[in-house]
Design a protein around this motif. Structure first.
Motif, mmCIF file in Angstrom:
data_model
loop_
_atom_site.group_PDB
_atom_site.id
_atom_site.type_symbol
_atom_site.label_atom_id
_atom_site.label_comp_id
_atom_site.label_asym_id
_atom_site.label_seq_id
_atom_site.Cartn_x
_atom_site.Cartn_y
_atom_site.Cartn_z
ATOM 1 N N UNK A 28 0.894 -1.425 0.052
ATOM 2 C CA UNK A 28 -0.002 0.039 0.051
ATOM 3 C C UNK A 28 0.896 1.127 0.012
ATOM 4 N N UNK A 29 0.268 2.393 -0.217
ATOM 5 C CA UNK A 29 1.001 3.577 -0.189
ATOM 6 C C UNK A 29 1.688 3.758 1.440
ATOM 7 N N UNK A 30 2.593 4.214 1.413
ATOM 8 C CA UNK A 30 3.276 4.564 2.785
ATOM 9 C C UNK A 30 2.508 6.009 3.253
ATOM 10 N N UNK A 31 2.557 5.950 4.534
ATOM 11 C CA UNK A 31 1.797 7.312 5.172
ATOM 12 C C UNK A 31 3.036 7.590 6.186
ATOM 13 N N UNK A 32 2.651 8.584 6.693
ATOM 14 C CA UNK A 32 3.767 9.208 7.971
ATOM 15 C C UNK A 32 3.621 8.287 9.262
ATOM 16 N N UNK A 33 3.023 7.443 9.223
ATOM 17 C CA UNK A 33 2.997 6.453 10.445
ATOM 18 C C UNK A 33 4.090 5.434 9.755
ATOM 19 N N UNK A 34 4.452 5.000 8.709
ATOM 20 C CA UNK A 34 5.320 4.412 8.508
ATOM 21 C C UNK A 34 6.944 4.735 8.525
ATOM 22 N N UNK A 35 7.094 5.807 8.662
ATOM 23 C CA UNK A 35 8.574 6.477 8.452
ATOM 24 C C UNK A 35 9.451 5.705 9.312
ATOM 25 N N UNK A 36 9.269 5.656 10.913
ATOM 26 C CA UNK A 36 10.266 4.760 11.683
ATOM 27 C C UNK A 36 10.415 3.487 11.255
ATOM 28 N N UNK A 37 9.416 2.687 10.571
ATOM 29 C CA UNK A 37 9.426 1.336 10.146
ATOM 30 C C UNK A 37 10.474 1.337 8.735
ATOM 31 N N UNK A 38 10.216 2.629 8.118
ATOM 32 C CA UNK A 38 11.001 2.470 6.778
ATOM 33 C C UNK A 38 12.449 2.994 6.998
ATOM 34 N N UNK A 39 12.738 3.726 7.982
ATOM 35 C CA UNK A 39 14.001 4.049 8.251
ATOM 36 C C UNK A 39 14.843 2.851 8.808
ATOM 37 N N UNK A 53 12.813 13.652 7.829
ATOM 38 C CA UNK A 53 11.922 14.628 7.126
ATOM 39 C C UNK A 53 12.041 14.203 5.632
ATOM 40 N N UNK A 54 12.771 13.728 5.064
ATOM 41 C CA UNK A 54 12.838 13.402 3.737
ATOM 42 C C UNK A 54 11.912 12.211 3.557
ATOM 43 N N UNK A 55 12.309 10.968 4.356
ATOM 44 C CA UNK A 55 11.156 9.938 4.194
ATOM 45 C C UNK A 55 9.628 10.347 4.575
ATOM 46 N N UNK A 56 9.396 11.344 5.288
ATOM 47 C CA UNK A 56 8.077 11.836 5.614
ATOM 48 C C UNK A 56 7.492 12.540 4.657
ATOM 49 N N UNK A 57 8.319 13.579 3.866
ATOM 50 C CA UNK A 57 7.768 14.048 2.796
ATOM 51 C C UNK A 57 7.531 13.144 1.515
ATOM 52 N N UNK A 58 8.454 12.107 1.449
ATOM 53 C CA UNK A 58 8.349 11.149 0.130
ATOM 54 C C UNK A 58 6.912 10.345 0.600
ATOM 55 N N UNK A 59 6.457 9.947 1.747
ATOM 56 C CA UNK A 59 5.293 9.400 2.281
ATOM 57 C C UNK A 59 4.149 10.338 1.947
ATOM 58 N N UNK A 106 5.212 -2.801 2.114
ATOM 59 C CA UNK A 106 4.652 -4.031 2.020
ATOM 60 C C UNK A 106 4.380 -4.385 3.704
ATOM 61 N N UNK A 107 3.129 -4.456 4.042
ATOM 62 C CA UNK A 107 2.665 -4.573 5.277
ATOM 63 C C UNK A 107 2.204 -6.096 5.365
ATOM 64 N N UNK A 108 2.649 -6.848 6.636
ATOM 65 C CA UNK A 108 2.141 -7.962 7.009
ATOM 66 C C UNK A 108 1.705 -8.005 8.432
ATOM 67 N N UNK A 109 0.732 -8.222 8.831
ATOM 68 C CA UNK A 109 0.099 -8.174 10.267
ATOM 69 C C UNK A 109 0.790 -7.051 10.905
ATOM 70 N N UNK A 150 3.394 -5.026 10.439
ATOM 71 C CA UNK A 150 4.604 -4.854 10.479
ATOM 72 C C UNK A 150 5.179 -4.617 8.885
ATOM 73 N N UNK A 151 5.993 -3.566 8.930
ATOM 74 C CA UNK A 151 6.661 -3.285 7.537
ATOM 75 C C UNK A 151 7.977 -4.340 7.320
ATOM 76 N N UNK A 152 7.705 -4.978 6.052
ATOM 77 C CA UNK A 152 8.585 -6.048 5.704
ATOM 78 C C UNK A 152 9.258 -5.635 4.399
#
Length: 161
Positions: free
Chosen positions: A111-122, A140-146, A154-157, A159-161
């Motif tokens: 799914x599209x990433x959102x600001x709540x995914x920033x920590x998991x992406x980093x 800041x860069x990752x949050x803007x990109x989201x 890719x989320x499973x249960x 969790x970002x995987x």
């Protein structure tokens, strides 16, 4: 179903007699269904009772119908598992499980990433940054990109995987 509702259970598990839900077009066992898809299958079975002419199909349909009712009453996930040895442990403690899981929400998907995914992406990209394969990005860069819909996760249960 009523017990799951009363207990506010997060999971409800039914053991089948070895039957599985199979995608007849592809011949694959269906590992996951979202509530809306399971509801459509139940509705299709009600509208086409000839599909449930044997006891085996009727039993799986009834279990699926009960899972749908439970999820609509607040249970988050339901599982149909065959009774072979180790199936319950595999279903509950492995990523892919052994039976069919019906979930209230997206269990596994992109799914599209959102600001709540920033920590998991980093956290996910950090090992690749350390190896020099990716450049370091700020929060800041990752949050803007989201926010600009430039990243997917890719989320499973949950969790970002």
């Amino acid at each position: 179903t009523e017990v799951a509702k009363s207990l506010q259970a997060s999971k409800l598990i039914f053991f089948t007699r070895g039957q599985r839900i199979v995608d007849s077009m592809r011949g694959n066992v269906v590992a996951t269904l979202q509530l809306r898809d399971a509801t459509e299958i139940v509705q299709h079975g009600r509208e086409n009772p000839e599909l449930l002419s044997d006891d085996v199909a009727r039993e799986v349909f009834l279990n699926l119908e009960w899972l749908v009712q439970a999820l609509k009453s607040g249970t988050r996930r339901g599982h149909l598992i065959d009774p072979r040895r180790g199936a319950l442990l595999q279903e509950l403690y492995t990523t892919d499980g052994s039976g069919t899981m019906v979930s209230l929400d997206l269990y596994d998907g992109i799914r599209l990433a959102n600001s709540g995914d920033v920590t998991g992406i980093l956290q996910l990209i950090e090992p690749l940054v350390e190896k020099g394969l990716l450049r370091r990005r700020s929060k800041y860069e990752v949050e803007n990109a989201c926010n600009n819909q430039e990243m997917f996760v890719w989320k499973r249960d949950d969790k970002t995987i």
